[in-house]
Design an enzyme around this catalytic site. Sequence first.
Site, PDB file in Angstrom:
ATOM      1  N   GLU A 180       0.836  -1.193   0.000  1.00  0.00           N
ATOM      2  CA  GLU A 180       0.000   0.000   0.000  1.00  0.00           C
ATOM      3  C   GLU A 180       0.879   1.254   0.000  1.00  0.00           C
ATOM      4  O   GLU A 180       1.818   1.367   0.779  1.00  0.00           O
ATOM      5  CB  GLU A 180      -0.882  -0.015   1.249  1.00  0.00           C
ATOM      6  CG  GLU A 180      -1.694   1.235   1.478  1.00  0.00           C
ATOM      7  CD  GLU A 180      -2.367   1.247   2.845  1.00  0.00           C
ATOM      8  OE1 GLU A 180      -3.299   2.060   3.026  1.00  0.00           O
ATOM      9  OE2 GLU A 180      -1.985   0.440   3.711  1.00  0.00           O
ATOM     10  N   LYS A 234      -9.594   1.780  -2.661  1.00  0.00           N
ATOM     11  CA  LYS A 234     -10.024   1.343  -1.338  1.00  0.00           C
ATOM     12  C   LYS A 234     -11.415   1.896  -1.054  1.00  0.00           C
ATOM     13  O   LYS A 234     -11.658   3.091  -1.178  1.00  0.00           O
ATOM     14  CB  LYS A 234      -9.041   1.835  -0.272  1.00  0.00           C
ATOM     15  CG  LYS A 234      -9.316   1.284   1.125  1.00  0.00           C
ATOM     16  CD  LYS A 234      -8.222   1.696   2.112  1.00  0.00           C
ATOM     17  CE  LYS A 234      -8.441   1.047   3.472  1.00  0.00           C
ATOM     18  NZ  LYS A 234      -7.395   1.438   4.436  1.00  0.00           N
ATOM     19  N   CYS A 245      -5.096  -2.776   3.220  1.00  0.00           N
ATOM     20  CA  CYS A 245      -4.910  -2.588   4.661  1.00  0.00           C
ATOM     21  C   CYS A 245      -6.055  -3.224   5.444  1.00  0.00           C
ATOM     22  O   CYS A 245      -6.307  -4.415   5.312  1.00  0.00           O
ATOM     23  CB  CYS A 245      -4.748  -1.112   4.992  1.00  0.00           C
ATOM     24  SG  CYS A 245      -4.036  -0.833   6.634  1.00  0.00           S
TER      25      CYS A 245
END
Length: 522
Positions: free
Chosen positions: A276, A338, A388
């Site tokens: 990320e 995301k 994440c």
Amino acid sequence: MRWRKASAGEAPAPQRSTRNRMLIAALTGAASVFSFAPFGWWPLQVVTLAMLFYQVLRADTPRAGFLVGWAFGFGWCTAAFHWLYIALNRFGGLPAPMAAISIALLGAAMGLYAGMAMGTTNWLRKRWALPLPAAALLVAPALWALFEWTRGWLFTGFSWASAGYAHNTSPLSGYAPVLGVYGISWLVALTAGALCLLQHRTRLRALGLIAAVWALGFGLQFIEWTHASGKPLSVRLIQGNVALEAKFDPAHMQGTLRKYYEAVTAAPADLIAIPETGVPLFPHQLPPGYLDSYGLFARKSGSHVVLGIPLMDSPTRYANSVLGLSPARGVPPYRYDKQHLVPFGEFIPPGFRWFTNMMQIPLGDQTAGPDIQGPFVVRDQKVLPNICYENLFGEEIAEQIDATGATVMLNVSELAWYGESIAIPQHLQISQMRSLEMARPMLSATNSGATVVIDPRGVVTHSLPYYRAGVLAASVQGMTGTTPYIALQNKLLLALAALSIAAAWLLSRQGRKTLQVPGKTR
């Protein structure tokens, strides 16, 4: 110490002040952290939860039940994610007292879920005049699971350290593809409720229930829910171990970009992934030709390259994204944004800009991506990314797999925010649970750990040491098929919890009718 009168078949229990009960509950809840990774003492969790139920089921009032449950939840959650202090203070620049208060307030808020579950348990037992077995086996486990599930979605959700995660290696892990992590939480609570009956006249039935639940879970581990799809992929997962202080520092930016480029282009593979925001700049801020050089390598080597990078659609709209570069000419880059953002770290809740302004967290006000996004096609596999802590939301991943037919999961993360703490093994444990629920492999590419390959049974088959730069090379077989959890998500757990509470209500009605029949006693 005074003793209150026990009901039939129930051992007498000493009366303690609510304050003493709360202190015991808080310490017991805090001890539960040892049931999770990296410690893995999962039997401890069953015992601590049984201790909570024992106190709550004997509490004098629902208010006392709520306070004891809240104290347990406060201890549980504060101990489980105390490492957030590191992100707030060391890297976010929040003063130490404010960071500590923030963690305590978060623990207090998370404790409300356990408090509501336990207060409602005590209230229903008294209102419905339930015997101890009904309250311990039907009401308390169901409400515990329901409020854990609620914690996973209310106010965007934060179900970190849900009870089920501690059991990714216990016999209860066999239930993961069927009931998911909250279903395992229910079964843990059911076991804890049964332990509360060991001094009750129903102790033999309680022991039989425990044996049946755990034996069935052990047997479910041997079911093959999915099957191999296509040919295995060769993968290379890059762990840069770039110091967070340097990652966003302009003086070190060129070194970070060069480090990841050299690691990616060192050797070909079907799939190569960096963490990320491994590329910490927007494309227009990068040196000329930097992204194009990855595309050129992909075409020359036949590799598919995944980059963690922020992408901007307008001056006020940007996303935490994954960019996928294909070796095929003329194929546009793949993009995943995301979609489940971290409050305060990636989006600012209404009314809290003053709080986020006190911290220096880059890329802190992002735009969420769509709920359903297609996978990145790599050879004959469909690779579904998540970023994440998105791996915390199993129902969302299940919905995407159900809609897209993804065969491999890929998590890219930056966990250096939490220093050398228990956050990394806890995050890994969550990824292992997702593999169990979906019966698919999970790849994890992180900056400082855990960079791993997890097989469809939730077992780590390849890994790199934490806090060291390296490249993890492995072969991964994609899987296809549908587990019950993919098909139903949490619906089955919700139905079982509702049936449990309904059964308790029916028992209370039956008990009242018995009392109304002349010559009959309960």
